[in-house]
Design a protein around this motif. Structure first.
Motif, PDB file in Angstrom:
ATOM      1  N   ASN A   1      26.288  21.548  -5.998  1.00 32.94           N
ATOM      2  CA  ASN A   1      26.228  23.009  -5.831  1.00 32.94           C
ATOM      3  C   ASN A   1      25.589  23.735  -7.011  1.00 32.94           C
ATOM      4  N   ILE A   2      24.389  23.309  -7.374  1.00 34.43           N
ATOM      5  CA  ILE A   2      23.719  23.989  -8.491  1.00 34.43           C
ATOM      6  C   ILE A   2      22.852  25.138  -7.966  1.00 34.43           C
ATOM      7  N   SER A   3      23.138  26.329  -8.478  1.00 28.94           N
ATOM      8  CA  SER A   3      22.296  27.496  -8.197  1.00 28.94           C
ATOM      9  C   SER A   3      21.826  28.041  -9.537  1.00 28.94           C
ATOM     10  N   ALA A   4      20.520  28.172  -9.689  1.00 28.28           N
ATOM     11  CA  ALA A   4      19.991  28.673 -10.963  1.00 28.28           C
ATOM     12  C   ALA A   4      18.523  29.023 -10.784  1.00 28.28           C
ATOM     13  N   ASP A   5      18.031  29.890 -11.670  1.00 22.81           N
ATOM     14  CA  ASP A   5      16.601  30.230 -11.676  1.00 22.81           C
ATOM     15  C   ASP A   5      15.985  29.680 -12.948  1.00 22.81           C
ATOM     16  N   VAL A   6      14.769  29.135 -12.819  1.00 22.84           N
ATOM     17  CA  VAL A   6      14.008  28.799 -14.026  1.00 22.84           C
ATOM     18  C   VAL A   6      13.133  30.021 -14.298  1.00 22.84           C
ATOM     19  N   VAL A   7      13.326  30.622 -15.453  1.00 24.01           N
ATOM     20  CA  VAL A   7      12.574  31.842 -15.762  1.00 24.01           C
ATOM     21  C   VAL A   7      11.106  31.467 -15.991  1.00 24.01           C
ATOM     22  N   PRO A   8      10.157  32.059 -15.216  1.00 28.07           N
ATOM     23  CA  PRO A   8       8.749  31.692 -15.405  1.00 28.07           C
ATOM     24  C   PRO A   8       8.311  31.951 -16.845  1.00 28.07           C
ATOM     25  N   GLY A   9       7.544  31.015 -17.388  1.00 30.49           N
ATOM     26  CA  GLY A   9       7.036  31.174 -18.750  1.00 30.49           C
ATOM     27  C   GLY A   9       8.040  30.802 -19.827  1.00 30.49           C
ATOM     28  N   SER A  10       9.177  30.217 -19.418  1.00 25.85           N
ATOM     29  CA  SER A  10      10.184  29.875 -20.437  1.00 25.85           C
ATOM     30  C   SER A  10      10.135  28.388 -20.785  1.00 25.85           C
ATOM     31  N   ILE A  11      10.816  28.040 -21.865  1.00 32.63           N
ATOM     32  CA  ILE A  11      11.068  26.631 -22.170  1.00 32.63           C
ATOM     33  C   ILE A  11      12.548  26.400 -21.889  1.00 32.63           C
ATOM     34  N   LEU A  12      12.805  25.546 -20.901  1.00 31.39           N
ATOM     35  CA  LEU A  12      14.182  25.256 -20.492  1.00 31.39           C
ATOM     36  C   LEU A  12      14.504  23.817 -20.851  1.00 31.39           C
ATOM     37  N   SER A  13      15.613  23.597 -21.540  1.00 28.64           N
ATOM     38  CA  SER A  13      16.045  22.222 -21.789  1.00 28.64           C
ATOM     39  C   SER A  13      17.337  21.958 -21.040  1.00 28.64           C
ATOM     40  N   ILE A  14      17.378  20.764 -20.434  1.00 26.88           N
ATOM     41  CA  ILE A  14      18.578  20.341 -19.719  1.00 26.88           C
ATOM     42  C   ILE A  14      19.286  19.331 -20.616  1.00 26.88           C
ATOM     43  N   ILE A  15      20.542  19.623 -20.970  1.00 31.73           N
ATOM     44  CA  ILE A  15      21.264  18.684 -21.828  1.00 31.73           C
ATOM     45  C   ILE A  15      22.606  18.325 -21.192  1.00 31.73           C
ATOM     46  N   GLY A  16      23.101  17.172 -21.593  1.00 35.02           N
ATOM     47  CA  GLY A  16      24.382  16.697 -21.063  1.00 35.02           C
ATOM     48  C   GLY A  16      24.505  15.213 -21.331  1.00 35.02           C
ATOM     49  N   PRO A  17      25.696  14.661 -21.144  1.00 32.93           N
ATOM     50  CA  PRO A  17      25.901  13.251 -21.483  1.00 32.93           C
ATOM     51  C   PRO A  17      25.187  12.288 -20.525  1.00 32.93           C
TER      52      PRO A  17
ATOM     53  N   LYS B   1      16.685  24.358 -30.726  1.00 29.27           N
ATOM     54  CA  LYS B   1      15.646  25.002 -31.526  1.00 29.27           C
ATOM     55  C   LYS B   1      14.419  25.386 -30.691  1.00 29.27           C
ATOM     56  N   MET B   2      14.069  24.505 -29.733  1.00 31.99           N
ATOM     57  CA  MET B   2      12.814  24.653 -28.980  1.00 31.99           C
ATOM     58  C   MET B   2      12.905  25.616 -27.808  1.00 31.99           C
ATOM     59  N   SER B   3      14.123  25.778 -27.258  1.00 28.15           N
ATOM     60  CA  SER B   3      14.219  26.346 -25.908  1.00 28.15           C
ATOM     61  C   SER B   3      14.554  27.832 -25.894  1.00 28.15           C
ATOM     62  N   ASP B   4      14.109  28.496 -24.817  1.00 32.81           N
ATOM     63  CA  ASP B   4      14.563  29.867 -24.548  1.00 32.81           C
ATOM     64  C   ASP B   4      15.844  29.820 -23.729  1.00 32.81           C
ATOM     65  N   GLN B   5      15.933  28.754 -22.911  1.00 30.80           N
ATOM     66  CA  GLN B   5      17.047  28.630 -21.980  1.00 30.80           C
ATOM     67  C   GLN B   5      17.618  27.226 -22.073  1.00 30.80           C
ATOM     68  N   LEU B   6      18.931  27.092 -21.903  1.00 32.49           N
ATOM     69  CA  LEU B   6      19.561  25.771 -21.819  1.00 32.49           C
ATOM     70  C   LEU B   6      20.334  25.692 -20.509  1.00 32.49           C
ATOM     71  N   TRP B   7      20.316  24.504 -19.916  1.00 32.09           N
ATOM     72  CA  TRP B   7      21.256  24.203 -18.830  1.00 32.09           C
ATOM     73  C   TRP B   7      22.124  23.070 -19.348  1.00 32.09           C
ATOM     74  N   LEU B   8      23.431  23.285 -19.347  1.00 31.58           N
ATOM     75  CA  LEU B   8      24.359  22.256 -19.802  1.00 31.58           C
ATOM     76  C   LEU B   8      24.997  21.613 -18.577  1.00 31.58           C
TER      77      LEU B   8
ATOM     78  N   GLN C   1      24.632  28.116 -18.543  1.00 33.32           N
ATOM     79  CA  GLN C   1      23.189  28.327 -18.632  1.00 33.32           C
ATOM     80  C   GLN C   1      22.928  29.631 -19.375  1.00 33.32           C
ATOM     81  N   GLY C   2      21.880  29.614 -20.196  1.00 33.84           N
ATOM     82  CA  GLY C   2      21.543  30.830 -20.919  1.00 33.84           C
ATOM     83  C   GLY C   2      20.853  30.517 -22.226  1.00 33.84           C
ATOM     84  N   ALA C   3      20.706  31.539 -23.053  1.00 33.80           N
ATOM     85  CA  ALA C   3      20.002  31.377 -24.330  1.00 33.80           C
ATOM     86  C   ALA C   3      20.807  30.469 -25.254  1.00 33.80           C
ATOM     87  N   PRO C   4      20.123  29.582 -26.027  1.00 32.78           N
ATOM     88  CA  PRO C   4      20.838  28.657 -26.919  1.00 32.78           C
ATOM     89  C   PRO C   4      21.805  29.363 -27.862  1.00 32.78           C
TER      90      PRO C   4
END
Ligand SMILES: Nc1ncnc2c1ncn2[C@@H]1O[C@H](COP(=O)(O)OP(=O)(O)OP(=O)(O)O)[C@@H](O)[C@H]1O
Length: 256
Positions: free
Chosen positions: A19-35, A200-207, A216-219
């Motif tokens: 059940n993941i609902s999310a938007d990737v903001v156009p022009g952003s750097i998004l990193s997905i992190i998790g174990p 350091k690199m991202s505008d957005q993170l998904w945990l 999800q949001g700014a680091p």
């Protein structure tokens, strides 16, 4: 790109993405992190349309990925996956030219000069006529990135792009990504295991944990020892280093 209530399972009753609902903001750097095993690669494959959601929808510019042709997808999304050896017999320059197939019908019609900028950007020009099988892991990784950039996609999806790269090339690659983002306004989505690099690199993170999007949001919102410790199931400490800022330390048993 919009994910609307996306779930996925390889086997019925064993959900991998839930059940993941999310938007990737156009022009952003998004990193997905998790174990390990959280579902990050599976999620990236769903976003590249390499896997289809079991339920829910993913759309790009209001068009469902599932309804797009291969060519339409290739002009919008490029993926650098964890390494495969399918193209070991090919020369580097031809692998990069494959990235141009979104714009050409045949590899033979792609001229060398068309791909030289991508070779230069990834510092692979000197390898152009080597066989892929004769390259180191880090060199191969840079060639795959050159091929993906050659697609000139709107979205560049990278699965652990710094694996195999030594410290210098990791920092080179991050500079290339920052440049593509700035000059070409390319949207970057990457899975990173180095949490500090991701912050350091991202505008957005998904945990991600257990197939769920926990945050999800700014680091800057997630320098949170408790949240990160819960997600990675390991004690995490955040220190402040002069002229650098926050630095996240994962305390393994050896650290005590
Ligand atoms: N082809 C497959 N068939 C069945 N299960 C799979 C398959 N591929 C992955 N899985 C399972 O799906 C879960 C999520 O895997 P995934 O590779 O997406 O995790 P990840 O977060 O990218 O992990 P890592 O950080 O270790 O790369 C894991 O439990 C994995 O065993």
């Amino acid at each position: 790109m919009k994910l609307d209530n996306v779930s996925f399972s390889f086997h019925a009753g064993q959900p991998i993405i839930q059940n993941i609902s999310a938007d990737v903001v156009p022009g952003s750097i998004l990193s997905i992190i998790g174990p390990n095993g959280a579902g990050k690669t599976t999620l990236l494959k769903l976003m590249a349309n390499q896997l289809k959601p079991t339920s829910g929808q993913i759309s790009l510019n209001n068009q469902f990925l599932a309804k797009m042709t291969r060519k339409q997808l290739a002009s919008k999304i490029a993926v650098v996956s964890q390494q495969n050896h399918l193209y070991d017999d090919m020369q580097v320059i031809d692998v990069v030219k494959m990235g141009r197939l979104a714009k050409h019908h045949l590899l033979a019609t792609v001229e060398d000069k068309e791909v030289l900028p991508y070779l230069e950007m990834t510092r692979t020009s000197s390898l152009a006529h080597r066989a892929m099988s004769h390259l180191s892991g880090g060199q191969r990784q840079r060639v795959w990135i050159a091929s993906a950039i050659a697609q000139e996609p709107q979205y560049l999806l990278l699965d652990e792009p710094t694996t195999y790269l030594d410290i210098r090339y990791q920092s080179d690659l991050m500079a290339v990504i920052a440049e593509l983002h700035k000059k070409e306004n390319m949207t970057i989505v990457m899975i990173l295991h180095d949490i500090n690099q991701a912050f350091k690199m991202s505008d957005q993170l998904w945990l991600i944990r257990n197939g769920r999007l926990i945050a999800q949001g700014a680091p800057s919102r997630y320098y949170d020892e408790k949240l990160l410790s819960d997600i990675f199931n390991i004690p995490i400490h955040i220190v402040t280093i002069p002229n650098y800022g926050h630095y996240i330390i994962e305390l393994t048993a050896d650290s005590f």
